[in-house]
Design an enzyme around this catalytic site. Structure first.
Site, short mmCIF file in Angstrom:
data_model
loop_
_atom_site.label_atom_id
_atom_site.label_comp_id
_atom_site.label_asym_id
_atom_site.label_seq_id
_atom_site.Cartn_x
_atom_site.Cartn_y
_atom_site.Cartn_z
CB SER A 15 -37.69 11.42 90.32
OG SER A 15 -38.66 10.43 90.25
CG ASP A 39 -50.35 14.48 94.37
OD1 ASP A 39 -50.76 14.44 95.55
OD2 ASP A 39 -50.39 13.51 93.59
CE LYS A 129 -38.72 10.07 75.80
NZ LYS A 129 -37.49 10.10 76.63
CE1 TYR A 137 -42.16 15.69 77.94
CE2 TYR A 137 -40.77 13.87 77.19
CZ TYR A 137 -41.00 14.93 78.05
OH TYR A 137 -40.07 15.25 79.01
CE LYS A 141 -39.68 19.60 78.48
NZ LYS A 141 -39.87 20.45 79.70
CB THR A 195 -38.97 -1.69 72.75
OG1 THR A 195 -37.77 -0.97 73.04
CG2 THR A 195 -39.97 -1.46 73.86
#
Length: 333
Positions: A15, A39, A129, A137, A141, A195
């Protein structure tokens, strides 16, 4: 600033890569943009999408895990934007070694290849995060961020610097909540799962993310983390904006998920400067000193924190309706 430059984007078919390529081609005249990713089908789709700019685009099949292939792709490149990563929290938890190979070893390879091939500027995409990480993850990072900051110490006399841009989930991007809600609504849902009703997030568009990267490319001196000042919103308000009068069901927070996005911690405040439209967290390393501070900012007082729940600017349900229409539905169709 990007005119006549050669730019490579790792993970360039995602994106961010699509938006960055669109924005740069529409506002600048680069020598070329190299899309580096794994890809081949996504590269084919992107080549079709940007067919009228074929003379400006190059597509390299390659993995950030492969330093030799990176060096080949970086031949003649001025600027690198490192967007490649394993980003899905559950996938990283289930495949920890693969996350480490891509997010940490891949970062190391980008750094080494950039130093070896004479690149001038490198901007890596960070994430909320990585701040006080609670999942793998975020942990990978955090390490990646530290590697890019420390890479400046190895530049020697080379004209190169490494910096970071940090933001949270981008509105409407793959894996974000907007496409998830949209799919449920298209299938006739009258109830949307939340959530945790207390959950908040920052709202940043892909274009705003791209502009922050370009700011870092143009202003960074090495080791900075750029963070946009952006509004917050409640996830419950987003649900109401996308499906008015819907029922909301609290389903419980997912493993590794945070209630709020944190961009600047209290500890960060000791070495963070506030600017008109962004913050910069400066590195705490022995090769950095106050003379490297970018002019125009004001040093924050200790104790300041910037998170989505303590923000001074918020989007309402009506604001979110307009934004979803403009930045998601209109672009999608």
């Amino acid at each position: 600033m990007l005119n006549g430059k050669s730019i490579l984007i790792t993970g360039g078919t995602g994106s961010f890569g699509n938006e960055f390529t669109t924005y740069v081609l529409e506002h600048y005249n680069p020598e070329k943009i190299v899309i580096y990713s794994r890809d081949e089908f996504k590269q084919f789709l992107m080549a079709e999408k940007f067919k009228k700019y074929a003379d400006k685009l190059r597509f390299f099949i390659g993995d950030v895990r492969d330093e030799n292939r990176l060096e080949r792709a970086l031949n003649g490149i001025d600027y690198v934007v490192h967007a490649a990563a394993m980003k899905q929290v559950p996938a990283c938890e289930y495949n920890p070694l693969e996350a480490i190979k891509t997010n940490i070893d891949g970062a190391t390879n980008v750094i080494n290849a950039s130093l070896n091939m004479g690149v001038k500027r490198v901007v890596a995409l960070s994430t909320d995060k990585a701040v006080n990480p609670v999942n793998l993850y975020g942990g990978t990072k955090l390490v990646s961020d530290k590697l890019f900051i420390s890479a400046n110490a190895y530049a020697g006399k080379q004209d190169i610097n490494f910096s970071l841009v940090r933001y949270g989930n981008v509105a409407g991007s793959r894996g974000s909540v907007i496409p998830f809600f949209d799919e449920l609504i298209k299938n006739g849902a009258k109830e949307l799962p939340i959530t945790d009703f207390r959950m908040t997030r920052f709202w940043i568009s892909l274009e705003e993310g791209v502009k922050l990267v370009i700011k870092a490319l143009s202003e960074a001196r090495g080791g900075e983390t750029f963070i946009s000042k952006i509004p917050s919103f409640k996830i419950t308000d987003l649900a109401k904006a996308m499906l008015p009068d819907c029922e909301l069901k609290e389903v419980g927070i997912r493993p590794g998920e945070k209630l709020h996005e944190i961009m600047v911690t209290r500890e960060d405040s000791l070495h963070t400067y506030e600017y008109d439209k962004h913050f910069i967290v400066y590195p705490q390393v022995n090769w950095w000193n106050e003379s490297k501070v970018i002019p125009g900012g004001k040093k924050l007082e200790y104790g300041f924190a910037y998170s989505s729940d303590n923000n001074t600017e918020w989007y309402s349900v009506e604001d979110l309706k307009k934004l979803v229409e403009e930045q998601y539905y209109n672009k999608k169709h």
